[in-house]
Write a protein that holds these residues in place. Sequence first.
Motif, PDB file in Angstrom:
ATOM      1  N   LYS A   1      34.571  23.401  35.151  1.00 20.62           N
ATOM      2  CA  LYS A   1      34.797  24.142  33.902  1.00 20.62           C
ATOM      3  C   LYS A   1      33.735  25.208  33.664  1.00 20.62           C
ATOM      4  CE  LYS A   1      37.262  20.409  31.525  1.00 20.62           C
ATOM      5  NZ  LYS A   1      37.281  19.510  30.342  1.00 20.62           N
ATOM      6  N   SER A   2      32.606  25.130  34.379  1.00 19.12           N
ATOM      7  CA  SER A   2      31.589  26.173  34.223  1.00 19.12           C
ATOM      8  C   SER A   2      32.086  27.454  34.871  1.00 19.12           C
ATOM      9  CB  SER A   2      30.265  25.736  34.851  1.00 19.12           C
ATOM     10  OG  SER A   2      30.341  25.772  36.255  1.00 19.12           O
ATOM     11  N   LEU A   3      31.664  28.597  34.356  1.00 18.61           N
ATOM     12  CA  LEU A   3      32.180  29.881  34.813  1.00 18.61           C
ATOM     13  C   LEU A   3      31.852  30.135  36.286  1.00 18.61           C
ATOM     14  CD1 LEU A   3      33.693  32.415  33.965  1.00 18.61           C
ATOM     15  CD2 LEU A   3      31.513  33.441  33.301  1.00 18.61           C
TER      16      LEU A   3
ATOM     17  N   ASP B   1      24.638  34.069  26.971  1.00 15.26           N
ATOM     18  CA  ASP B   1      25.733  33.118  26.806  1.00 15.26           C
ATOM     19  C   ASP B   1      26.707  33.167  27.984  1.00 15.26           C
ATOM     20  OD1 ASP B   1      24.720  32.308  24.376  1.00 15.26           O
ATOM     21  OD2 ASP B   1      25.975  33.697  23.208  1.00 15.26           O
ATOM     22  N   ILE B   2      26.781  34.329  28.651  1.00 14.99           N
ATOM     23  CA  ILE B   2      27.690  34.471  29.782  1.00 14.99           C
ATOM     24  C   ILE B   2      27.328  33.509  30.905  1.00 14.99           C
ATOM     25  CG2 ILE B   2      28.496  36.073  31.574  1.00 14.99           C
ATOM     26  CD1 ILE B   2      28.116  38.340  29.593  1.00 14.99           C
ATOM     27  N   VAL B   3      26.026  33.276  31.084  1.00 14.85           N
ATOM     28  CA  VAL B   3      25.557  32.426  32.176  1.00 14.85           C
ATOM     29  C   VAL B   3      26.040  30.987  31.988  1.00 14.85           C
ATOM     30  CG1 VAL B   3      23.525  31.536  33.367  1.00 14.85           C
ATOM     31  CG2 VAL B   3      23.547  33.891  32.520  1.00 14.85           C
ATOM     32  N   SER B   4      26.043  30.511  30.756  1.00 11.13           N
ATOM     33  CA  SER B   4      26.379  29.107  30.479  1.00 11.13           C
ATOM     34  C   SER B   4      27.804  28.929  29.951  1.00 11.13           C
ATOM     35  CB  SER B   4      25.390  28.535  29.464  1.00 11.13           C
ATOM     36  OG  SER B   4      25.368  29.329  28.281  1.00 11.13           O
ATOM     37  N   THR B   5      28.652  29.936  30.131  1.00 15.44           N
ATOM     38  CA  THR B   5      30.028  29.847  29.639  1.00 15.44           C
ATOM     39  C   THR B   5      30.788  28.721  30.334  1.00 15.44           C
ATOM     40  OG1 THR B   5      30.111  32.214  29.164  1.00 15.44           O
ATOM     41  CG2 THR B   5      32.207  31.086  29.416  1.00 15.44           C
ATOM     42  N   THR B   6      31.488  27.897  29.548  1.00 16.97           N
ATOM     43  CA  THR B   6      32.282  26.805  30.096  1.00 16.97           C
ATOM     44  C   THR B   6      33.603  26.694  29.331  1.00 16.97           C
ATOM     45  OG1 THR B   6      31.220  25.228  28.588  1.00 16.97           O
ATOM     46  CG2 THR B   6      30.254  25.444  30.789  1.00 16.97           C
ATOM     47  N   GLY B   7      34.436  25.750  29.784  1.00 21.29           N
ATOM     48  CA  GLY B   7      35.642  25.385  29.044  1.00 21.29           C
ATOM     49  C   GLY B   7      36.683  26.476  28.969  1.00 21.29           C
ATOM     50  N   SER B   8      37.179  26.718  27.767  1.00 17.99           N
ATOM     51  CA  SER B   8      38.322  27.617  27.562  1.00 17.99           C
ATOM     52  C   SER B   8      38.008  29.052  27.971  1.00 17.99           C
ATOM     53  CB  SER B   8      38.757  27.581  26.094  1.00 17.99           C
ATOM     54  OG  SER B   8      37.695  27.966  25.245  1.00 17.99           O
ATOM     55  N   TYR B   9      36.753  29.491  27.808  1.00 20.39           N
ATOM     56  CA  TYR B   9      36.399  30.857  28.194  1.00 20.39           C
ATOM     57  C   TYR B   9      36.579  31.062  29.697  1.00 20.39           C
ATOM     58  CZ  TYR B   9      34.414  31.356  23.512  1.00 20.39           C
ATOM     59  OH  TYR B   9      34.248  31.408  22.157  1.00 20.39           O
ATOM     60  N   SER B  10      36.194  30.069  30.479  1.00 19.88           N
ATOM     61  CA  SER B  10      36.366  30.160  31.934  1.00 19.88           C
ATOM     62  C   SER B  10      37.842  30.244  32.291  1.00 19.88           C
ATOM     63  CB  SER B  10      35.741  28.942  32.617  1.00 19.88           C
ATOM     64  OG  SER B  10      34.361  28.867  32.361  1.00 19.88           O
ATOM     65  N   VAL B  11      38.653  29.440  31.603  1.00 19.18           N
ATOM     66  CA  VAL B  11      40.096  29.446  31.858  1.00 19.18           C
ATOM     67  C   VAL B  11      40.698  30.809  31.522  1.00 19.18           C
ATOM     68  CG1 VAL B  11      42.307  28.442  31.194  1.00 19.18           C
ATOM     69  CG2 VAL B  11      40.299  26.969  31.466  1.00 19.18           C
ATOM     70  N   ILE B  12      40.291  31.378  30.391  1.00 20.66           N
ATOM     71  CA  ILE B  12      40.815  32.688  29.968  1.00 20.66           C
ATOM     72  C   ILE B  12      40.460  33.771  30.985  1.00 20.66           C
ATOM     73  CG2 ILE B  12      40.601  34.509  28.224  1.00 20.66           C
ATOM     74  CD1 ILE B  12      40.231  32.242  26.149  1.00 20.66           C
ATOM     75  N   VAL B  13      39.199  33.760  31.431  1.00 14.04           N
ATOM     76  CA  VAL B  13      38.758  34.744  32.420  1.00 14.04           C
ATOM     77  C   VAL B  13      39.588  34.631  33.696  1.00 14.04           C
ATOM     78  CG1 VAL B  13      36.858  35.435  33.932  1.00 14.04           C
ATOM     79  CG2 VAL B  13      36.411  34.932  31.527  1.00 14.04           C
ATOM     80  N   CYS B  14      39.823  33.405  34.153  1.00 18.61           N
ATOM     81  CA  CYS B  14      40.577  33.193  35.393  1.00 18.61           C
ATOM     82  C   CYS B  14      42.046  33.592  35.232  1.00 18.61           C
ATOM     83  CB  CYS B  14      40.468  31.737  35.831  1.00 18.61           C
ATOM     84  SG  CYS B  14      38.786  31.270  36.328  1.00 18.61           S
TER      85      CYS B  14
END
Length: 358
Positions: free
Chosen positions: A76-78, A150-163
Amino acid sequence: MMEPTGSPFDITTEELYDYALDLNYTYDYEDEMCNKTNIRHFGAIFTSVFFSIVVILSLFGNILVIVILAKYENIKSLSNAFILNLAISDLLFTTGLPFWAYYHVYGWTLGEAACKIVNFVFYVGFYSSGILLILMTAHRYVAVMNPLSDIVSTTGSYSVIVCVILWAVSILVASPAFIFTQKDQEYCGYASSYWSLWGIYQQNILFLVSSLVFIFCYSQIMCRLLRPTTQRRRSKTLKLIFTLMVVFFVGWAPYNVVIFLKSMYLWAKPVADSKTVARLCDASEPLDYAVYIGQLFAFSHCCLNPVFYVFVGVKFKNHLKKMLKSWCSSSSNTNSSIRSRHSRLTITSITSGEDFSM
Protein backbone atom coordinates in the motif's frame (compact mmCIF):
# COMPACT_ATOMS: atom_id res chain seq x y z
CA MET A 1 -1.38 -1.15 -46.66
CA MET A 2 -2.04 -0.11 -50.26
CA GLU A 3 -0.03 -1.51 -53.13
CA PRO A 4 1.57 1.09 -55.42
CA THR A 5 -0.25 1.63 -58.69
CA GLY A 6 0.91 2.43 -62.21
CA SER A 7 4.50 2.03 -63.35
CA PRO A 8 6.72 0.37 -60.71
CA PHE A 9 9.02 3.39 -60.76
CA ASP A 10 6.35 6.10 -61.05
CA ILE A 11 5.50 6.17 -57.33
CA THR A 12 5.90 8.54 -54.44
CA THR A 13 8.52 7.90 -51.79
CA GLU A 14 5.75 7.49 -49.23
CA GLU A 15 4.15 4.69 -51.28
CA LEU A 16 7.54 3.08 -51.74
CA TYR A 17 8.22 2.92 -48.04
CA ASP A 18 4.70 1.90 -47.15
CA TYR A 19 4.95 -0.89 -49.71
CA ALA A 20 8.54 -2.09 -49.59
CA LEU A 21 10.59 -0.78 -46.69
CA ASP A 22 8.47 -1.64 -43.68
CA LEU A 23 10.49 -4.16 -41.67
CA ASN A 24 7.42 -6.22 -40.85
CA TYR A 25 6.16 -6.50 -44.43
CA THR A 26 6.35 -10.15 -45.54
CA TYR A 27 4.86 -10.50 -49.02
CA ASP A 28 6.76 -12.41 -51.70
CA TYR A 29 10.23 -11.03 -52.14
CA GLU A 30 9.97 -10.87 -55.93
CA ASP A 31 7.08 -8.41 -55.63
CA GLU A 32 9.04 -5.98 -53.49
CA MET A 33 10.82 -2.88 -54.74
CA CYS A 34 13.80 -3.59 -52.48
CA ASN A 35 15.34 -6.97 -51.81
CA LYS A 36 15.04 -7.48 -48.04
CA THR A 37 15.80 -11.21 -47.95
CA ASN A 38 19.04 -10.94 -45.97
CA ILE A 39 17.56 -8.42 -43.56
CA ARG A 40 14.56 -10.64 -42.85
CA HIS A 41 16.75 -13.69 -42.33
CA PHE A 42 18.86 -11.68 -39.89
CA GLY A 43 15.76 -10.45 -38.06
CA ALA A 44 14.10 -13.88 -37.95
CA ILE A 45 17.11 -15.61 -36.38
CA PHE A 46 18.49 -12.84 -34.18
CA THR A 47 15.12 -11.60 -32.90
CA SER A 48 13.67 -15.01 -32.06
CA VAL A 49 16.77 -16.11 -30.12
CA PHE A 50 17.23 -12.82 -28.27
CA PHE A 51 13.54 -12.38 -27.43
CA SER A 52 13.41 -15.93 -26.05
CA ILE A 53 16.19 -15.08 -23.60
CA VAL A 54 14.54 -11.77 -22.67
CA VAL A 55 11.17 -13.45 -22.05
CA ILE A 56 12.68 -16.07 -19.72
CA LEU A 57 14.67 -13.51 -17.71
CA SER A 58 11.77 -11.06 -17.54
CA LEU A 59 9.27 -13.69 -16.35
CA PHE A 60 11.67 -14.96 -13.71
CA GLY A 61 12.74 -11.52 -12.44
CA ASN A 62 9.34 -9.80 -12.42
CA ILE A 63 7.41 -12.72 -10.90
CA LEU A 64 10.07 -12.94 -8.19
CA VAL A 65 9.58 -9.22 -7.46
CA ILE A 66 5.81 -9.70 -7.11
CA VAL A 67 6.27 -12.71 -4.78
CA ILE A 68 8.70 -10.81 -2.54
CA LEU A 69 6.42 -7.77 -2.38
CA ALA A 70 3.39 -9.90 -1.52
CA LYS A 71 5.31 -11.91 1.10
CA TYR A 72 7.40 -9.30 2.90
CA GLU A 73 6.35 -5.76 1.98
CA ASN A 74 3.47 -3.35 2.48
CA ILE A 75 2.22 -2.91 -1.08
CA LYS A 76 0.00 0.00 0.00
CA SER A 77 3.00 2.33 0.27
CA LEU A 78 3.57 4.47 -2.82
CA SER A 79 7.13 3.26 -3.49
CA ASN A 80 6.14 -0.42 -3.26
CA ALA A 81 3.01 0.24 -5.34
CA PHE A 82 5.27 1.69 -8.06
CA ILE A 83 7.54 -1.36 -7.95
CA LEU A 84 4.58 -3.76 -8.07
CA ASN A 85 3.02 -1.95 -11.02
CA LEU A 86 6.37 -1.78 -12.82
CA ALA A 87 6.68 -5.57 -12.52
CA ILE A 88 3.11 -6.03 -13.84
CA SER A 89 3.80 -3.53 -16.64
CA ASP A 90 6.97 -5.35 -17.67
CA LEU A 91 5.11 -8.67 -17.66
CA LEU A 92 2.46 -7.17 -19.97
CA PHE A 93 5.20 -5.90 -22.24
CA THR A 94 6.88 -9.32 -22.14
CA THR A 95 3.72 -11.14 -23.26
CA GLY A 96 4.00 -9.43 -26.66
CA LEU A 97 7.58 -10.53 -27.34
CA PRO A 98 6.87 -14.19 -28.24
CA PHE A 99 4.26 -13.01 -30.75
CA TRP A 100 6.73 -10.57 -32.35
CA ALA A 101 9.40 -13.29 -32.48
CA TYR A 102 6.89 -15.58 -34.25
CA TYR A 103 5.88 -12.71 -36.54
CA HIS A 104 9.45 -12.04 -37.66
CA VAL A 105 9.85 -15.72 -38.62
CA TYR A 106 6.45 -16.66 -40.11
CA GLY A 107 4.56 -13.40 -40.70
CA TRP A 108 1.22 -12.71 -38.97
CA THR A 109 -1.05 -15.75 -39.28
CA LEU A 110 -3.12 -15.30 -36.09
CA GLY A 111 -5.97 -13.13 -37.41
CA GLU A 112 -6.85 -9.44 -37.12
CA ALA A 113 -8.39 -9.63 -33.62
CA ALA A 114 -5.17 -11.11 -32.23
CA CYS A 115 -3.17 -8.48 -34.14
CA LYS A 116 -5.10 -5.68 -32.45
CA ILE A 117 -5.03 -7.25 -28.95
CA VAL A 118 -1.32 -8.09 -29.02
CA ASN A 119 -0.41 -4.59 -30.24
CA PHE A 120 -2.63 -2.98 -27.61
CA VAL A 121 -1.36 -5.06 -24.66
CA PHE A 122 2.23 -4.61 -25.82
CA TYR A 123 1.93 -0.82 -25.99
CA VAL A 124 0.02 -0.57 -22.69
CA GLY A 125 2.99 -2.34 -21.10
CA PHE A 126 5.43 -0.15 -23.01
CA TYR A 127 3.89 3.20 -22.05
CA SER A 128 3.02 2.25 -18.46
CA SER A 129 6.61 1.09 -17.91
CA GLY A 130 7.97 4.41 -19.23
CA ILE A 131 5.56 6.48 -17.14
CA LEU A 132 6.37 4.43 -14.03
CA LEU A 133 10.10 5.01 -14.47
CA ILE A 134 9.40 8.75 -14.60
CA LEU A 135 7.25 8.59 -11.45
CA MET A 136 9.76 6.42 -9.59
CA THR A 137 12.60 8.78 -10.48
CA ALA A 138 10.59 11.82 -9.33
CA HIS A 139 9.61 9.99 -6.11
CA ARG A 140 13.24 9.12 -5.43
CA TYR A 141 14.21 12.75 -6.05
CA VAL A 142 11.65 13.99 -3.49
CA ALA A 143 12.74 11.33 -0.98
CA VAL A 144 16.37 12.53 -1.15
CA MET A 145 15.80 16.27 -1.45
CA ASN A 146 12.86 16.53 0.97
CA PRO A 147 12.60 13.32 3.03
CA LEU A 148 9.91 14.78 5.31
CA SER A 149 7.50 15.42 2.42
CA ASP A 150 4.08 13.77 2.59
CA ILE A 151 4.67 12.31 -0.88
CA VAL A 152 7.43 10.08 0.49
CA SER A 153 5.17 8.43 3.08
CA THR A 154 1.99 8.28 0.97
CA THR A 155 0.02 5.06 1.52
CA GLY A 156 -3.45 3.57 1.11
CA SER A 157 -6.02 5.21 -1.13
CA TYR A 158 -3.60 7.80 -2.53
CA SER A 159 -1.37 5.04 -3.91
CA VAL A 160 -4.39 3.35 -5.47
CA ILE A 161 -5.54 6.61 -7.09
CA VAL A 162 -2.09 7.29 -8.53
CA CYS A 163 -1.90 3.77 -9.99
CA VAL A 164 -5.42 3.98 -11.45
CA ILE A 165 -4.54 7.29 -13.16
CA LEU A 166 -1.29 5.76 -14.42
CA TRP A 167 -3.05 2.82 -16.07
CA ALA A 168 -5.85 5.01 -17.44
CA VAL A 169 -3.30 7.27 -19.16
CA SER A 170 -1.36 4.27 -20.48
CA ILE A 171 -4.52 2.69 -21.92
CA LEU A 172 -5.54 6.00 -23.50
CA VAL A 173 -2.14 6.55 -25.11
CA ALA A 174 -2.00 2.94 -26.34
CA SER A 175 -5.57 2.95 -27.72
CA PRO A 176 -4.56 3.91 -31.32
CA ALA A 177 -2.59 0.65 -31.42
CA PHE A 178 -5.90 -1.19 -30.96
CA ILE A 179 -8.10 1.00 -33.14
CA PHE A 180 -5.84 1.66 -36.13
CA THR A 181 -3.82 -1.54 -36.51
CA GLN A 182 -4.90 -4.13 -39.03
CA LYS A 183 -3.89 -7.45 -40.54
CA ASP A 184 -3.16 -7.34 -44.27
CA GLN A 185 -2.16 -10.79 -45.56
CA GLU A 186 0.92 -11.51 -43.38
CA TYR A 187 1.37 -7.92 -42.20
CA CYS A 188 0.22 -6.71 -38.76
CA GLY A 189 0.63 -3.02 -37.92
CA TYR A 190 -0.75 0.47 -38.38
CA ALA A 191 -3.02 0.82 -41.41
CA SER A 192 -1.48 4.10 -42.66
CA SER A 193 1.73 6.07 -42.52
CA TYR A 194 -0.07 8.77 -40.49
CA TRP A 195 -0.68 6.43 -37.55
CA SER A 196 2.79 4.93 -37.93
CA LEU A 197 4.17 8.45 -37.47
CA TRP A 198 1.84 9.00 -34.52
CA GLY A 199 3.17 5.85 -32.82
CA ILE A 200 6.80 6.75 -33.50
CA TYR A 201 6.53 10.30 -32.19
CA GLN A 202 4.63 9.19 -29.09
CA GLN A 203 7.56 6.92 -28.26
CA ASN A 204 10.04 9.72 -29.00
CA ILE A 205 8.15 12.14 -26.72
CA LEU A 206 8.05 9.59 -23.90
CA PHE A 207 11.80 9.07 -24.27
CA LEU A 208 12.53 12.82 -24.27
CA VAL A 209 10.38 13.42 -21.18
CA SER A 210 11.98 10.44 -19.42
CA SER A 211 15.46 11.70 -20.33
CA LEU A 212 14.77 15.20 -19.01
CA VAL A 213 13.36 13.83 -15.75
CA PHE A 214 16.28 11.39 -15.38
CA ILE A 215 18.94 14.01 -16.06
CA PHE A 216 17.40 16.65 -13.80
CA CYS A 217 16.47 14.42 -10.86
CA TYR A 218 19.59 12.27 -10.78
CA SER A 219 21.96 15.20 -11.33
CA GLN A 220 20.34 16.96 -8.36
CA ILE A 221 20.56 13.81 -6.26
CA MET A 222 24.22 13.35 -7.17
CA CYS A 223 24.99 16.98 -6.25
CA ARG A 224 23.27 16.42 -2.93
CA LEU A 225 25.22 13.23 -2.27
CA LEU A 226 28.54 14.90 -3.12
CA ARG A 227 28.20 17.26 -0.19
CA PRO A 228 30.73 16.63 2.61
CA THR A 229 27.91 15.99 5.09
CA THR A 230 26.63 12.95 3.19
CA GLN A 231 29.32 10.30 3.41
CA ARG A 232 27.42 7.16 4.37
CA ARG A 233 27.02 4.76 1.43
CA ARG A 234 27.64 7.68 -0.93
CA SER A 235 29.97 5.84 -3.29
CA LYS A 236 27.62 2.87 -3.73
CA THR A 237 24.61 5.12 -4.35
CA LEU A 238 26.47 7.21 -6.92
CA LYS A 239 27.53 4.06 -8.77
CA LEU A 240 23.95 2.82 -8.79
CA ILE A 241 22.62 6.13 -10.15
CA PHE A 242 25.30 6.21 -12.83
CA THR A 243 24.46 2.60 -13.80
CA LEU A 244 20.73 3.37 -13.99
CA MET A 245 21.34 6.30 -16.33
CA VAL A 246 23.79 4.39 -18.55
CA VAL A 247 21.45 1.38 -18.87
CA PHE A 248 18.48 3.62 -19.64
CA PHE A 249 20.21 5.64 -22.35
CA VAL A 250 22.06 2.68 -23.91
CA GLY A 251 18.76 0.80 -24.03
CA TRP A 252 16.43 3.50 -25.33
CA ALA A 253 18.50 6.19 -27.08
CA PRO A 254 19.61 4.13 -30.15
CA TYR A 255 16.09 2.75 -30.63
CA ASN A 256 14.48 6.20 -30.53
CA VAL A 257 17.08 7.64 -32.90
CA VAL A 258 16.58 4.93 -35.53
CA ILE A 259 12.76 5.01 -35.43
CA PHE A 260 12.91 8.81 -35.72
CA LEU A 261 15.17 8.49 -38.78
CA LYS A 262 12.81 5.89 -40.21
CA SER A 263 9.91 8.33 -39.78
CA MET A 264 11.65 10.84 -42.05
CA TYR A 265 10.95 8.63 -45.06
CA LEU A 266 7.23 8.64 -44.32
CA TRP A 267 7.09 12.45 -44.63
CA ALA A 268 8.82 12.75 -48.02
CA LYS A 269 6.56 12.64 -51.11
CA PRO A 270 8.54 13.41 -54.28
CA VAL A 271 8.05 11.20 -57.33
CA ALA A 272 10.80 8.58 -57.44
CA ASP A 273 12.51 7.36 -60.61
CA SER A 274 14.45 4.09 -60.91
CA LYS A 275 17.75 5.60 -59.76
CA THR A 276 16.08 7.19 -56.74
CA VAL A 277 14.44 3.87 -55.84
CA ALA A 278 17.79 2.07 -56.03
CA ARG A 279 19.48 4.77 -53.95
CA LEU A 280 16.73 4.68 -51.33
CA CYS A 281 16.95 0.90 -51.14
CA ASP A 282 20.71 1.05 -50.56
CA ALA A 283 20.35 3.85 -47.99
CA SER A 284 17.61 2.02 -46.10
CA GLU A 285 19.54 -1.20 -45.53
CA PRO A 286 21.79 -0.01 -42.65
CA LEU A 287 18.74 1.65 -41.06
CA ASP A 288 16.78 -1.61 -41.27
CA TYR A 289 19.55 -3.47 -39.43
CA ALA A 290 19.78 -0.64 -36.91
CA VAL A 291 16.03 -0.84 -36.19
CA TYR A 292 16.32 -4.54 -35.40
CA ILE A 293 19.32 -4.07 -33.12
CA GLY A 294 17.81 -0.99 -31.45
CA GLN A 295 14.64 -2.95 -30.70
CA LEU A 296 16.61 -5.72 -29.04
CA PHE A 297 18.42 -3.31 -26.72
CA ALA A 298 15.27 -1.37 -25.88
CA PHE A 299 12.94 -4.32 -25.33
CA SER A 300 15.46 -6.13 -23.12
CA HIS A 301 15.01 -3.27 -20.62
CA CYS A 302 11.92 -5.04 -19.26
CA CYS A 303 14.05 -7.84 -17.84
CA LEU A 304 16.66 -5.42 -16.47
CA ASN A 305 14.17 -3.33 -14.46
CA PRO A 306 13.91 -5.83 -11.57
CA VAL A 307 17.70 -5.97 -11.31
CA PHE A 308 18.42 -2.25 -11.26
CA TYR A 309 15.30 -0.91 -9.59
CA VAL A 310 14.65 -3.62 -6.99
CA PHE A 311 17.36 -6.15 -6.20
CA VAL A 312 20.17 -3.60 -5.89
CA GLY A 313 18.40 -2.31 -2.76
CA VAL A 314 19.56 -3.70 0.58
CA LYS A 315 16.00 -4.37 1.73
CA PHE A 316 15.02 -6.47 -1.25
CA LYS A 317 18.31 -8.35 -1.22
CA ASN A 318 17.64 -9.26 2.41
CA HIS A 319 14.12 -10.38 1.51
CA LEU A 320 15.52 -12.52 -1.30
CA LYS A 321 18.09 -14.12 1.04
CA LYS A 322 15.39 -14.76 3.63
CA MET A 323 13.13 -16.38 1.02
CA LEU A 324 15.95 -18.55 -0.33
CA LYS A 325 16.83 -19.64 3.21
CA SER A 326 13.20 -20.54 3.91
CA TRP A 327 13.08 -22.59 0.70
CA CYS A 328 16.35 -24.35 1.59
CA SER A 329 15.12 -24.95 5.13
CA SER A 330 11.84 -26.34 3.83
CA SER A 331 13.70 -28.60 1.42
CA SER A 332 16.03 -29.73 4.22
CA ASN A 333 13.07 -30.49 6.51
CA THR A 334 11.39 -32.47 3.74
CA ASN A 335 14.55 -34.53 3.16
CA SER A 336 14.93 -35.06 6.91
CA SER A 337 11.32 -36.24 7.12
CA ILE A 338 11.87 -38.66 4.24
CA ARG A 339 15.05 -40.03 5.87
CA SER A 340 13.25 -40.42 9.22
CA ARG A 341 10.37 -42.23 7.52
CA HIS A 342 12.83 -44.44 5.68
CA SER A 343 14.55 -45.34 9.00
CA ARG A 344 11.23 -46.23 10.65
CA LEU A 345 10.24 -48.39 7.68
CA THR A 346 13.64 -50.15 7.74
CA ILE A 347 13.39 -50.88 11.48
CA THR A 348 9.85 -52.19 11.07
CA SER A 349 10.96 -54.36 8.19
CA ILE A 350 13.87 -55.83 10.13
CA THR A 351 11.81 -56.57 13.25
CA SER A 352 9.12 -58.26 11.20
CA GLY A 353 11.69 -60.40 9.41
CA GLU A 354 10.80 -59.06 5.94
CA ASP A 355 13.15 -57.92 3.19
CA PHE A 356 11.94 -54.39 2.51
CA SER A 357 13.68 -51.65 0.48
CA MET A 358 12.75 -48.09 -0.39
